[in-house]
Design an enzyme around this catalytic site. Sequence first.
Site, PDB file in Angstrom:
ATOM      1  CB  SER A 202      29.186  48.930  41.335  1.00  0.00           C
ATOM      2  OG  SER A 202      29.999  48.447  40.276  1.00  0.00           O
ATOM      3  CG  ASP A 203      31.585  43.298  44.142  1.00  0.00           C
ATOM      4  OD1 ASP A 203      32.583  43.228  43.391  1.00  0.00           O
ATOM      5  OD2 ASP A 203      31.415  42.511  45.080  1.00  0.00           O
ATOM      6  CE1 TYR A 204      35.489  41.482  37.410  1.00  0.00           C
ATOM      7  CE2 TYR A 204      33.436  40.858  36.359  1.00  0.00           C
ATOM      8  CZ  TYR A 204      34.808  40.972  36.334  1.00  0.00           C
ATOM      9  OH  TYR A 204      35.510  40.565  35.219  1.00  0.00           O
ATOM     10  CB  THR A 205      28.712  42.924  36.498  1.00  0.00           C
ATOM     11  OG1 THR A 205      28.813  41.691  37.224  1.00  0.00           O
ATOM     12  CG2 THR A 205      29.766  42.955  35.418  1.00  0.00           C
TER      13      THR A 205
END
Length: 770
Positions: free
Chosen positions: A280-283
């Site tokens: 995933s991307d950051y959060t």
Amino acid sequence: MKKVLTIVSAILISCLLRAQDTKMNEYVSRLISQMTLDEKIGQLNLVTPGGAVTGSVVSKGVDDKIRQGLVGGLFGITGPDKVRQAQDIAVKNSRLHIPLIFGLDVIHGHRTMFPIPLGLSCTWDTLLIERAARIAAREASADGLAWAFSPMVDIARDPRWGRVSEGSGEDPYLGSVIAAAVVRGYQGKDLRNNETVMACVKHFALYGGAEAGREYNTVDMSRIKMMQYYLPPYKAAIDAGSGSIMSSFNEIDGIPATGNRWLLTDLLRKQWHFNGMVVSDYTSLNEMEAHGMGDLSAISALALHAGLDMDMVGEGFLTTLKNSLKQGKVTQQEIDQACRRILEAKYKLGLFSDPYNRMNADRAAKELLSGDNRKAARETAVRSLVLLKNDQQLLPLKKTGTIALVGPLANDQRNMLGTWSVAGDFTKSIPVMAGIKNVAHDIHIIYAKGANISDDSMLVKRTNTLGLEIETDSRSADAMVDEAIAAAKQADVVVAVLGEAADMSGESSSRSDISIPESQENLLKALVKTGKPIVLVLFNGRPLILKWENDHVGAILDAWFPGTEAGNAIADVLFGEYNPSGKLSMTFPLSQGQIPIYYNAKNTGRPYPGDGNTKFKSDYLDIPNEPLYPFGYGLSYTRFDYSPISLSTPDIAAGRPVTIKLTVTNTGQYDGEETAQLYIRDMVASVTQPVKELKKFQKVFVKKGESKEVSFTLTTEDLKYVNSDLKWVYDPGAFKIFVGGNSRDVVQTDLMGVMPVVPATKGSMQKGKN
Ligand code: NOJ
């Protein structure tokens, strides 16, 4: 005989690969059979102890979690010693000794910084870009890293979006060949080689389509638009073997990418046969809550089911999956599958054989920022610079006399590297002033800062979040301008170095007004009033609005952010050591009101014919439709003329390619490199097609007064488009072929697409029969 050998070696390679896969499967299966559920979920957890924080959450208790087997990978730290310490905890103190994978945002170089990706793309030189990625991989791997969060391949048509600086511009073909080159550069032939890093193509998908150019904003587009214009570069990176892919923040068809099963499984795995890992991307997993997709437990289950393997920072997987399994919201098989993909990535990187294979202090000491790497960075940077205007051959400058070197970026070190230079060291970068002194020893320089990058306190504060990129002078704006005018008056020529600070583009750096900041515009206007010849050198992470500048200054050189060797590269071009060859990969609008503006636009039913009869035509009352500088544009100190096009045959059919030839003649006073660009237009199709589409390009070096033949081969594969059934199809009929040094100034000819067996008669060439 040669053919037989090729077939035999292909068979051998495929047997070898299958044997390797079998070994890997056995190894990973054995390991998984020993893992507890917590350990399996732990592998899905990617944390950062800081160092590359791009959200409001930072991981906590990292060391303890590693010890407990609750971390699969870590990013944000670099350097063999630091990385070794963290790896030690995993390998020596966790129950199963599973090594961590270490990642970082290696975006345009690691320690030796190359031009920002948008600048790199303006080289139109895939070998050069591959070499830059190779050097970044060597540096990063010596520094302990196994995984680069790059290439970013998001197509973008809106320069307000700050992240255009990290991509390769607006064109799917150029974007695709660059994406593949970067992956090859990072990964080499075999990821077990400890001088490689695994690529992570991002942001999957369509992140560049953010409405109104506002960061993290909604994306909504038709499937046809996705398939034909936005998705090809991700596919090209996957086809080149990218070991991982990062899901994007935005939604696609109303479902955030991180939880979008159509995207992550149906398209990526089933249609594109991707077998690497999805992070995933950051959060971005947790952010599905804000998107309105449910609570953390629901969205974590949704993401796992969609096909996400690794959760960056948010720990949604870590904190909910165990319970979700009990409640039947996810299956054991889904958890095992994600865990397997992460372990496979580690296996492919050789981390099970040697968890420390990429921590090489000796190599780091020798290679990071080495003379050779800096040399390569300079060679690359000179080729990324785009000459936008050069009236009366103002450039190149003579190496004698006096120049007034003016502007807040003229003697600046901090901003030279551009955005996303996490491991870059700006104190090692060459400012423009130093570069000029290196290249033109005898020139007399009178320096004046002239203005702050911006006097807008809100912009300054927000830009400076990551460091003091905009320094506010204690003098008044008027005092600084006066000093600059005094310098200009004593000089033969003014070199004004203006533009954006490094982080006025990049992540979370959208701008609604993409002009040069007002403080600097005021300076430039005052300089113009002196009547001295002015060369404008621009730093920018996006196309800017330059109408006034174009109307009033003699020469404009777009430097983007050239990286560590910035000043040297700029001076090389200013003083003619290198004849500029960069070509724009993104359109420069004439006015903000034209945005989004891009060259591969549709004709519409009421195109404005350019004859002054504008009523009831697709146009504006107050501005022209044309951009200031079109896609593919970039001047040279010399001039290239294109001969008419000749075709090997007037028609093309499946299995019967056509060769397109023409001659490029250097009619100016300098040797130089040109990028000949081939565009097509499909005149009739079952789905409307753009007025031009880039299909090929070729770089040619032509000595002054000489000519070179350029030759392209087109097949019907190149003429395909995405139809309403979302299939790539070729259908026969009339095509136009254009070749030129940019997307506007071209020579053209007609090509007839036919079916192989049907004679090329008029009646048989009707199109749109899907
Ligand atoms: C958020 C960015 O969108 C992404 O490109 C980057 O790789 C991660 N943060 C990690 O730093």
